[in-house]
Design a protein around this motif. Sequence first.
Motif, mmCIF file in Angstrom:
data_model
loop_
_atom_site.group_PDB
_atom_site.id
_atom_site.type_symbol
_atom_site.label_atom_id
_atom_site.label_comp_id
_atom_site.label_asym_id
_atom_site.label_seq_id
_atom_site.Cartn_x
_atom_site.Cartn_y
_atom_site.Cartn_z
ATOM 1 N N MET A 1 16.270 72.477 64.670
ATOM 2 C CA MET A 1 16.597 73.085 63.401
ATOM 3 C C MET A 1 17.822 73.962 63.600
ATOM 4 O O MET A 1 17.842 74.819 64.472
ATOM 5 N N THR A 2 18.840 73.745 62.802
ATOM 6 C CA THR A 2 20.066 74.505 62.970
ATOM 7 C C THR A 2 20.321 75.489 61.840
ATOM 8 O O THR A 2 21.079 76.422 62.006
ATOM 9 N N GLU A 3 19.691 75.303 60.717
ATOM 10 C CA GLU A 3 19.898 76.180 59.571
ATOM 11 C C GLU A 3 18.643 76.998 59.305
ATOM 12 O O GLU A 3 17.531 76.497 59.464
ATOM 13 N N PRO A 4 18.798 78.276 58.896
ATOM 14 C CA PRO A 4 17.614 79.068 58.546
ATOM 15 C C PRO A 4 16.906 78.466 57.336
ATOM 16 O O PRO A 4 17.514 77.817 56.498
ATOM 17 N N ARG A 5 15.607 78.694 57.247
ATOM 18 C CA ARG A 5 14.829 78.134 56.142
ATOM 19 C C ARG A 5 15.138 78.799 54.814
ATOM 20 O O ARG A 5 15.029 78.203 53.777
ATOM 21 N N GLY A 6 15.477 80.049 54.829
ATOM 22 C CA GLY A 6 15.779 80.755 53.598
ATOM 23 C C GLY A 6 16.518 82.037 53.912
ATOM 24 O O GLY A 6 16.389 82.586 54.990
ATOM 25 N N GLU A 7 17.294 82.490 52.964
ATOM 26 C CA GLU A 7 18.088 83.680 53.214
ATOM 27 C C GLU A 7 17.274 84.959 53.135
ATOM 28 O O GLU A 7 17.639 85.952 53.724
ATOM 29 N N THR A 8 16.171 84.942 52.404
ATOM 30 C CA THR A 8 15.410 86.177 52.228
ATOM 31 C C THR A 8 14.049 86.166 52.911
ATOM 32 O O THR A 8 13.443 87.208 53.048
ATOM 33 N N THR A 9 13.562 85.022 53.301
ATOM 34 C CA THR A 9 12.255 84.943 53.931
ATOM 35 C C THR A 9 12.410 84.712 55.427
ATOM 36 O O THR A 9 12.917 83.682 55.841
ATOM 37 N N PRO A 10 11.988 85.674 56.241
ATOM 38 C CA PRO A 10 12.114 85.511 57.693
ATOM 39 C C PRO A 10 11.291 84.339 58.212
ATOM 40 O O PRO A 10 10.242 84.002 57.670
ATOM 41 N N GLU A 11 11.780 83.759 59.275
ATOM 42 C CA GLU A 11 11.056 82.708 59.977
ATOM 43 C C GLU A 11 10.364 83.333 61.181
ATOM 44 O O GLU A 11 10.930 84.192 61.858
ATOM 45 N N TRP A 12 9.160 82.904 61.451
ATOM 46 C CA TRP A 12 8.345 83.413 62.552
ATOM 47 C C TRP A 12 7.978 82.263 63.473
ATOM 48 O O TRP A 12 7.492 81.226 63.009
ATOM 49 N N GLU A 13 8.198 82.428 64.759
ATOM 50 C CA GLU A 13 7.795 81.428 65.748
ATOM 51 C C GLU A 13 6.338 81.685 66.116
ATOM 52 O O GLU A 13 5.918 82.839 66.269
ATOM 53 N N VAL A 14 5.565 80.623 66.225
ATOM 54 C CA VAL A 14 4.129 80.718 66.492
ATOM 55 C C VAL A 14 3.845 80.185 67.892
ATOM 56 O O VAL A 14 4.244 79.073 68.236
ATOM 57 N N PHE A 15 3.158 80.982 68.674
ATOM 58 C CA PHE A 15 2.727 80.613 70.016
ATOM 59 C C PHE A 15 1.202 80.720 70.043
ATOM 60 O O PHE A 15 0.640 81.610 69.416
ATOM 61 N N LEU A 16 0.557 79.818 70.768
ATOM 62 C CA LEU A 16 -0.895 79.933 70.859
ATOM 63 C C LEU A 16 -1.384 79.615 72.261
ATOM 64 O O LEU A 16 -0.702 78.998 73.069
ATOM 65 N N ARG A 17 -2.581 80.083 72.499
ATOM 66 C CA ARG A 17 -3.317 79.813 73.735
ATOM 67 C C ARG A 17 -4.681 79.294 73.287
ATOM 68 O O ARG A 17 -5.381 79.961 72.530
ATOM 69 N N GLU A 18 -5.043 78.088 73.716
ATOM 70 C CA GLU A 18 -6.326 77.515 73.305
ATOM 71 C C GLU A 18 -7.493 78.078 74.106
ATOM 72 O O GLU A 18 -8.586 78.244 73.581
ATOM 73 N N GLU A 19 -7.270 78.347 75.382
ATOM 74 C CA GLU A 19 -8.297 78.900 76.261
ATOM 75 C C GLU A 19 -7.732 80.148 76.940
ATOM 76 O O GLU A 19 -6.531 80.222 77.208
ATOM 77 N N PRO A 20 -8.564 81.118 77.262
ATOM 78 C CA PRO A 20 -8.068 82.347 77.891
ATOM 79 C C PRO A 20 -7.288 82.099 79.181
ATOM 80 O O PRO A 20 -6.373 82.852 79.510
ATOM 81 N N SER A 21 -7.587 81.025 79.896
ATOM 82 C CA SER A 21 -6.927 80.756 81.175
ATOM 83 C C SER A 21 -5.587 80.029 81.016
ATOM 84 O O SER A 21 -4.842 79.898 81.978
ATOM 85 N N GLU A 22 -5.262 79.562 79.809
ATOM 86 C CA GLU A 22 -4.032 78.813 79.589
ATOM 87 C C GLU A 22 -2.847 79.721 79.292
ATOM 88 O O GLU A 22 -3.006 80.848 78.837
ATOM 89 N N SER A 23 -1.658 79.180 79.509
ATOM 90 C CA SER A 23 -0.429 79.875 79.131
ATOM 91 C C SER A 23 -0.198 79.714 77.636
ATOM 92 O O SER A 23 -0.678 78.761 77.017
ATOM 93 N N LEU A 24 0.555 80.639 77.060
ATOM 94 C CA LEU A 24 0.963 80.485 75.672
ATOM 95 C C LEU A 24 1.917 79.308 75.566
ATOM 96 O O LEU A 24 2.687 79.039 76.487
ATOM 97 N N ARG A 25 1.873 78.607 74.428
ATOM 98 C CA ARG A 25 2.840 77.544 74.184
ATOM 99 C C ARG A 25 3.307 77.619 72.739
ATOM 100 O O ARG A 25 2.554 78.028 71.847
#
Length: 77
Positions: A1-25
């Motif tokens: 993605m090279t262009e922002p989604r909107g000029e007034t609404t911030p974009e947020w990157e989402v990271f998750l961990r499925e199990e406590p022992s896993e790294s975030l992805r």
Amino acid sequence: MTEPRGETTPEWEVFLREEPSESLRHVGSVSAPSATVAREQAADLFDWTAHTLWLCRAEDVARFTERELGEAGGEHR
């Protein structure tokens, strides 16, 4: 993605961990006016699988393509 989604609404990157022992992805991004709304959107999408969700404003994330990574490191390993 090279262009922002909107000029007034911030974009947020989402990271998750499925199990406590896993790294975030990184699993995607959402557009939302606040961290609270971004969390609600991310939870709607990923809460069923996530042990932990992390959000970061996209403007605060340094993004590099594969080519930029190789060029920045000088040598390819």
